[in-house]
Design an enzyme around this catalytic site. Structure first.
Site, PDB file in Angstrom:
ATOM      1  CB  THR A   1      -0.851   0.001   1.293  1.00  0.00           C
ATOM      2  OG1 THR A   1      -1.781  -1.055   1.208  1.00  0.00           O
ATOM      3  CG2 THR A   1      -1.578   1.322   1.500  1.00  0.00           C
TER       4      THR A   1
ATOM      5  CB  VAL B   1     -13.466  -1.750   3.730  1.00  0.00           C
ATOM      6  CG1 VAL B   1     -12.769  -0.405   3.869  1.00  0.00           C
ATOM      7  CG2 VAL B   1     -14.496  -1.708   2.600  1.00  0.00           C
ATOM      8  N   GLY B   2     -10.189  -2.387   4.177  1.00  0.00           N
ATOM      9  CA  GLY B   2      -9.075  -2.354   5.129  1.00  0.00           C
ATOM     10  C   GLY B   2      -8.947  -1.012   5.825  1.00  0.00           C
TER      11      GLY B   2
ATOM     12  CB  THR C   1       1.833  -0.245   4.558  1.00  0.00           C
ATOM     13  OG1 THR C   1       1.723  -1.330   3.636  1.00  0.00           O
ATOM     14  CG2 THR C   1       3.188  -0.294   5.218  1.00  0.00           C
ATOM     15  N   GLY C   2       0.107  -2.682   5.762  1.00  0.00           N
ATOM     16  CA  GLY C   2       0.091  -3.982   6.432  1.00  0.00           C
ATOM     17  C   GLY C   2      -1.317  -4.447   6.750  1.00  0.00           C
TER      18      GLY C   2
ATOM     19  N   GLY D   1      -4.575  -4.482   7.697  1.00  0.00           N
ATOM     20  CA  GLY D   1      -5.446  -3.359   8.011  1.00  0.00           C
ATOM     21  C   GLY D   1      -6.327  -3.578   9.220  1.00  0.00           C
TER      22      GLY D   1
END
Ligand code: ASP
Length: 331
Positions: A190, A219-220, A241-242, A244
């Protein structure tokens, strides 16, 4: 998968971060500060998660030409949204388990305005749709079909986002996965971007295709204001990032900005946010990939992750750099 093996072999590792000591008049308004020790704020400056040098180069073009940080972060992350070789953002992103590429993105400006799109399909630049949500509607988040319809109304073109490469990989995955979704499947590039312009104003953007082969509708953190991104022009900004789900549970980016408000450096704030996630996931965290990136109002940056190998790209007047982040993995 490879990264998890790498993680197991590597154990605890850490690498140097660019760290610029400073005393800030804004974070400690009541303390007595020797003017000689006050460093000039670094500006303009842009940072983004991972080694997306083309994205920071684009943002730097905007900033160094006197452009504002909002335009810089939008145009910067658009580079990766259009990059079909990046299979974690925009066009070319890996699909969900049903083969649909669904995108999440958000943007936030110096005044605390924000816009977000979730579960958006068929549009290459969700960050630009998010900006239109922010600027042209009274809302903050648009989802799914509504977001897509809104995008067409604003002149965005319908495009097939599933590239042949991502399609073939997905078909392979389906054979072995028995159609189950693995929450921490590796897909962690991301792009979250934070910028300060010549005026000292901050903006941020975050955009992703989310976890590969996720359950349809998932959805993250990336489009969730406060989780994947948060900006406070008085203090600083943070992005993530990662995995979520874990970032959402700690409202990670908001947490980091608030920790900076209380006097922590960007580095300390990122470490605290990571440590909170680890404390709540004593065993599970060994399989997590999470990285936080933060910048304060003076342009000092910090980053931290639950994984060796996270890095961020930075561009300021001294040029461009790649900054590996410290890792925090104990076997
Ligand atoms: N944070 C993103 C999400 O959970 C994915 C990632 O950065 O790897 O959707």
């Amino acid at each position: 998968m490879q990264r998890r093996n790498f993680l197991k072999k590597t154990g605890l590792g850490s690498a140097g971060l660019i760290s610029i000591p400073f005393l800030s008049s804004w974070s400690k308004p009541n303390s007595k500060i020797d003017p000689k020790t006050i460093k000039k704020p670094i500006r303009p400056v842009v940072v983004c998660t991972w080694n997306f040098h083309n994205a920071t180069t684009k943002a730097w073009e905007v900033l160094s030409g006197g452009g504002n940080s909002l335009d810089a972060v939008e145009q910067g992350v658009m580079i990766e949204e259009a990059n079909v070789n990046n299979q974690t953002v925009g066009k070319g992103g890996r699909p969900d388990r049903d083969g649909n590429v669904t995108l999440d993105a958000c943007i936030m400006d110096k005044d605390g305005n924000c816009g977000s799109v979730v579960y958006l399909q068929n549009i290459t630049h969700p960050v630009s749709v998010a900006r239109k949500v922010m600027e042209n509607t009274p809302h903050v988040i648009l989802a799914g079909k509504g977001a897509e319809q809104f995008a067409y109304e604003k002149g965005f073109q319908k495009e097939d986002l599933l590239t042949e490469k991502s399609k073939q990989e997905w078909l392979e995955w389906k054979k072995e996965s028995k159609y189950e979704t693995i929450i921490n499947i590796e897909n962690h590039d991301t792009i979250g971007m934070l910028a300060i312009d010549e005026n000292g104003d901050l903006s941020g953007a975050c955009t992703t295709s989310g976890m590969a082969y996720k359950v349809g509708g998932r959805v993250g953190d990336s489009p969730i204001i406060g989780a994947g991104l948060f900006i406070d022009n008085e203090v600083g900004g943070a992005t993530a990032t990662g995995v979520g789900e874990e970032v959402i549970k700690t409202v990670g980016s908001f947490l980091i900005v608030e920790l900076m408000r209380q006097g922590k450096s960007p580095q300390e704030a990122c470490e605290e946010a990571v440590n909170r996630i680890i404390a709540k996931n004593k065993e599970k965290h060994k399989d997590f990939q999470i990285g936080f990136l933060a910048i304060d109002k003076n342009g000092e940056t910090g980053a931290y992750c639950i994984h060796p190998g996270f890095s961020y790209s930075k561009y300021d007047s001294t040029g461009q750099s790649n900054n590996p982040s410290g890792a925090f993995v104990k076997e």
